[in-house]
Design a protein around this motif. Sequence first.
Motif, PDB file in Angstrom:
ATOM      1  N   SER A 110      -0.350  10.987  10.427  1.00  0.00           N
ATOM      2  CA  SER A 110       0.565  10.503   9.212  1.00  0.00           C
ATOM      3  C   SER A 110      -0.049   9.302   8.873  1.00  0.00           C
ATOM      4  O   SER A 110       0.026   8.811   7.464  1.00  0.00           O
ATOM      5  N   THR A 111      -0.579   8.221   9.692  1.00  0.00           N
ATOM      6  CA  THR A 111      -1.224   7.199   9.230  1.00  0.00           C
ATOM      7  C   THR A 111      -2.658   7.218   8.379  1.00  0.00           C
ATOM      8  O   THR A 111      -2.828   6.593   7.676  1.00  0.00           O
ATOM      9  N   THR A 112      -3.407   8.325   8.909  1.00  0.00           N
ATOM     10  CA  THR A 112      -4.393   8.611   8.062  1.00  0.00           C
ATOM     11  C   THR A 112      -4.406   9.306   6.815  1.00  0.00           C
ATOM     12  O   THR A 112      -5.106   8.953   5.649  1.00  0.00           O
ATOM     13  N   ILE A 113      -3.063   9.960   6.760  1.00  0.00           N
ATOM     14  CA  ILE A 113      -2.743  10.415   5.347  1.00  0.00           C
ATOM     15  C   ILE A 113      -2.410   9.566   4.430  1.00  0.00           C
ATOM     16  O   ILE A 113      -2.615   9.535   3.114  1.00  0.00           O
ATOM     17  N   ALA A 114      -1.820   8.417   4.812  1.00  0.00           N
ATOM     18  CA  ALA A 114      -1.283   7.322   4.118  1.00  0.00           C
ATOM     19  C   ALA A 114      -2.346   6.222   3.834  1.00  0.00           C
ATOM     20  O   ALA A 114      -1.941   5.329   3.500  1.00  0.00           O
ATOM     21  N   GLU A 115      -3.496   6.183   4.474  1.00  0.00           N
ATOM     22  CA  GLU A 115      -4.724   5.292   4.404  1.00  0.00           C
ATOM     23  C   GLU A 115      -5.075   5.175   2.940  1.00  0.00           C
ATOM     24  O   GLU A 115      -5.509   6.025   2.526  1.00  0.00           O
ATOM     25  N   PRO A 116      -5.061   3.914   2.427  1.00  0.00           N
ATOM     26  CA  PRO A 116      -5.473   3.949   1.007  1.00  0.00           C
ATOM     27  C   PRO A 116      -6.981   3.981   0.969  1.00  0.00           C
ATOM     28  O   PRO A 116      -7.399   4.533  -0.080  1.00  0.00           O
ATOM     29  N   SER A 117      -7.813   3.694   1.836  1.00  0.00           N
ATOM     30  CA  SER A 117      -9.011   3.657   1.869  1.00  0.00           C
ATOM     31  C   SER A 117      -9.541   5.134   1.903  1.00  0.00           C
ATOM     32  O   SER A 117     -10.684   5.386   1.169  1.00  0.00           O
ATOM     33  N   LEU A 118      -8.828   5.779   2.607  1.00  0.00           N
ATOM     34  CA  LEU A 118      -9.267   7.393   2.709  1.00  0.00           C
ATOM     35  C   LEU A 118      -8.846   7.978   1.340  1.00  0.00           C
ATOM     36  O   LEU A 118      -9.676   8.782   0.808  1.00  0.00           O
ATOM     37  N   LEU A 119      -7.823   7.513   0.962  1.00  0.00           N
ATOM     38  CA  LEU A 119      -7.366   8.238  -0.641  1.00  0.00           C
ATOM     39  C   LEU A 119      -8.575   7.601  -1.585  1.00  0.00           C
ATOM     40  O   LEU A 119      -9.035   8.630  -2.631  1.00  0.00           O
ATOM     41  N   ALA A 120      -9.095   6.359  -1.613  1.00  0.00           N
ATOM     42  CA  ALA A 120     -10.188   6.014  -2.648  1.00  0.00           C
ATOM     43  C   ALA A 120     -11.309   6.922  -2.186  1.00  0.00           C
ATOM     44  O   ALA A 120     -11.870   7.386  -3.441  1.00  0.00           O
ATOM     45  N   VAL A 121     -11.894   7.437  -1.139  1.00  0.00           N
ATOM     46  CA  VAL A 121     -12.941   7.797  -0.828  1.00  0.00           C
ATOM     47  C   VAL A 121     -12.929   9.315  -1.118  1.00  0.00           C
ATOM     48  O   VAL A 121     -13.483  10.042  -1.880  1.00  0.00           O
ATOM     49  N   ALA A 122     -11.641  10.055  -1.048  1.00  0.00           N
ATOM     50  CA  ALA A 122     -11.389  11.425  -1.471  1.00  0.00           C
ATOM     51  C   ALA A 122     -11.332  11.521  -2.810  1.00  0.00           C
ATOM     52  O   ALA A 122     -11.910  12.430  -3.241  1.00  0.00           O
ATOM     53  N   LEU A 123     -10.787  10.574  -3.630  1.00  0.00           N
ATOM     54  CA  LEU A 123     -10.960  10.608  -5.103  1.00  0.00           C
ATOM     55  C   LEU A 123     -12.257  10.612  -5.502  1.00  0.00           C
ATOM     56  O   LEU A 123     -12.647  11.250  -6.350  1.00  0.00           O
ATOM     57  N   LYS A 124     -13.200   9.693  -5.051  1.00  0.00           N
ATOM     58  CA  LYS A 124     -14.420   9.630  -5.448  1.00  0.00           C
ATOM     59  C   LYS A 124     -15.231  10.822  -4.997  1.00  0.00           C
ATOM     60  O   LYS A 124     -16.009  11.178  -5.881  1.00  0.00           O
ATOM     61  N   ALA A 125     -14.984  11.428  -3.899  1.00  0.00           N
ATOM     62  CA  ALA A 125     -15.594  12.634  -3.525  1.00  0.00           C
ATOM     63  C   ALA A 125     -15.509  13.611  -4.449  1.00  0.00           C
ATOM     64  O   ALA A 125     -16.422  14.392  -4.870  1.00  0.00           O
ATOM     65  N   ARG A 126     -14.094  13.919  -4.885  1.00  0.00           N
ATOM     66  CA  ARG A 126     -13.707  14.920  -5.716  1.00  0.00           C
ATOM     67  C   ARG A 126     -14.517  14.676  -7.144  1.00  0.00           C
ATOM     68  O   ARG A 126     -14.984  15.648  -7.845  1.00  0.00           O
ATOM     69  N   GLU A 127     -14.324  13.329  -7.583  1.00  0.00           N
ATOM     70  CA  GLU A 127     -15.049  13.031  -8.826  1.00  0.00           C
ATOM     71  C   GLU A 127     -16.589  13.501  -9.030  1.00  0.00           C
ATOM     72  O   GLU A 127     -17.062  13.954  -9.942  1.00  0.00           O
ATOM     73  N   VAL A 128     -17.202  13.090  -8.016  1.00  0.00           N
ATOM     74  CA  VAL A 128     -18.610  13.309  -7.894  1.00  0.00           C
ATOM     75  C   VAL A 128     -19.179  14.631  -7.712  1.00  0.00           C
ATOM     76  O   VAL A 128     -20.166  14.933  -8.372  1.00  0.00           O
ATOM     77  N   SER A 129     -18.199  15.267  -7.025  1.00  0.00           N
ATOM     78  CA  SER A 129     -18.611  16.804  -6.513  1.00  0.00           C
ATOM     79  C   SER A 129     -18.144  17.697  -7.500  1.00  0.00           C
ATOM     80  O   SER A 129     -18.266  18.819  -7.431  1.00  0.00           O
ATOM     81  N   GLY A 130     -17.396  17.253  -8.628  1.00  0.00           N
ATOM     82  CA  GLY A 130     -16.885  18.030  -9.581  1.00  0.00           C
ATOM     83  C   GLY A 130     -15.787  18.914  -9.288  1.00  0.00           C
ATOM     84  O   GLY A 130     -15.751  19.994 -10.058  1.00  0.00           O
ATOM     85  N   GLY A 131     -14.956  18.578  -8.456  1.00  0.00           N
ATOM     86  CA  GLY A 131     -13.827  19.328  -7.876  1.00  0.00           C
ATOM     87  C   GLY A 131     -14.170  20.364  -6.796  1.00  0.00           C
ATOM     88  O   GLY A 131     -13.360  20.926  -6.427  1.00  0.00           O
ATOM     89  N   ARG A 139      -8.676  14.976   3.048  1.00  0.00           N
ATOM     90  CA  ARG A 139      -7.760  13.935   3.649  1.00  0.00           C
ATOM     91  C   ARG A 139      -7.250  14.513   4.849  1.00  0.00           C
ATOM     92  O   ARG A 139      -6.936  14.107   5.948  1.00  0.00           O
ATOM     93  N   ILE A 140      -6.861  15.881   4.930  1.00  0.00           N
ATOM     94  CA  ILE A 140      -6.117  16.575   6.011  1.00  0.00           C
ATOM     95  C   ILE A 140      -7.355  16.883   7.275  1.00  0.00           C
ATOM     96  O   ILE A 140      -6.734  16.785   8.309  1.00  0.00           O
ATOM     97  N   THR A 141      -8.458  17.119   6.625  1.00  0.00           N
ATOM     98  CA  THR A 141      -9.538  17.370   7.725  1.00  0.00           C
ATOM     99  C   THR A 141      -9.693  16.136   8.580  1.00  0.00           C
ATOM    100  O   THR A 141      -9.929  16.120   9.703  1.00  0.00           O
ATOM    101  N   VAL A 142      -9.670  14.874   7.831  1.00  0.00           N
ATOM    102  CA  VAL A 142      -9.956  13.681   8.412  1.00  0.00           C
ATOM    103  C   VAL A 142      -8.689  13.189   9.346  1.00  0.00           C
ATOM    104  O   VAL A 142      -8.885  12.755  10.512  1.00  0.00           O
ATOM    105  N   ALA A 143      -7.576  13.535   8.727  1.00  0.00           N
ATOM    106  CA  ALA A 143      -6.208  13.319   9.498  1.00  0.00           C
ATOM    107  C   ALA A 143      -6.138  14.253  10.807  1.00  0.00           C
ATOM    108  O   ALA A 143      -5.579  13.533  11.867  1.00  0.00           O
ATOM    109  N   VAL A 144      -6.644  15.579  10.875  1.00  0.00           N
ATOM    110  CA  VAL A 144      -6.763  16.168  12.077  1.00  0.00           C
ATOM    111  C   VAL A 144      -7.521  15.415  12.985  1.00  0.00           C
ATOM    112  O   VAL A 144      -7.499  15.498  14.107  1.00  0.00           O
ATOM    113  N   GLY A 145      -8.810  15.137  12.520  1.00  0.00           N
ATOM    114  CA  GLY A 145      -9.884  14.431  13.447  1.00  0.00           C
ATOM    115  C   GLY A 145      -9.353  13.130  13.967  1.00  0.00           C
ATOM    116  O   GLY A 145      -9.364  13.113  15.363  1.00  0.00           O
TER     117      GLY A 145
END
Length: 280
Positions: A110-131, A139-145
């Motif tokens: 739960s804390t990882t899902i709410a982590e602002p820094s992970l959200l920023a990385v996930a948004l940039k990763a989606r933007e760079v990879s074109g979706g 975010r879910i994969t990282v949170a499971v880890g």
Amino acid sequence: MAFLIEFGQVFLATIKDILPILILITCFQLFVLRQSIPNLRSLIIGGVYVVIGLAMFLIGLEKALFPIGRIMATQLSAPSLLAGEGGVAALNDWTDYGWVYLFAAMIGFSTTIAEPSLLAVALKAREVSGGVISQWGLRITVAVGVAIGISLGAFRIVTGTPLYIYILAGYVIVIIQTFLAPKQIIPLAYDSGGVTTSTVTVPLVAALGLGLSETVPGRNPALDGFGLIAFASLFPIITVMGYAQYTHFMAARRAKRRPASKPVGSVGYCGESKIQTSAS
């Protein structure tokens, strides 16, 4: 009144901590780049907001997050909960602490899902990879880890086993995965391990480890209370590269099955062969 005095002290301490960074950036902008500071008024206002926010965040850590983590760890490891009402007070088996492992996994997720820094990385990763890289998928994969890592870290505190065994074994797995995982995902996986240890995760995880080590008989908070953050940084790397390896394997498997699924005597293939034969 006491709160204002405490806030003022924390505010001044925060300014003292940020001052070297501010001096470095200002001197570099004025004397190295030799350019004026753009939007100076907006930068000053934003800087004041940042300092106030940091001061309030530090007060919130001491007043809320750290006490909550310790109280929850103490209550979850209480003999009345683990052994039942009127149960045995001595809990020497690691299997008696099932609720602790479950709570550690849930608080890590739960804390990882709410982590602002992970959200920023996930948004940039989606933007760079074109979706191609899904924001929620990452975010879910990282949170499971993190959930697996924190739960395993709680198990280490309960059993009292050395920390280096888990860390060495984990990084051996990471090294092996680095050679086997798709190359495009490796940098993102390593960054995903770093962004999990930030503003939301660290206070609760650290408080959980300290509270658990203070409650479990025979544990020393100075030796056993720390180390959960290392688990929170390590295991997301494993899960992200593991998920990339799984998806890559499934995609290769589907690619192998696709030509075989189309029979040789299909309409398109036979029609093309007949046309070529008649033309010759």
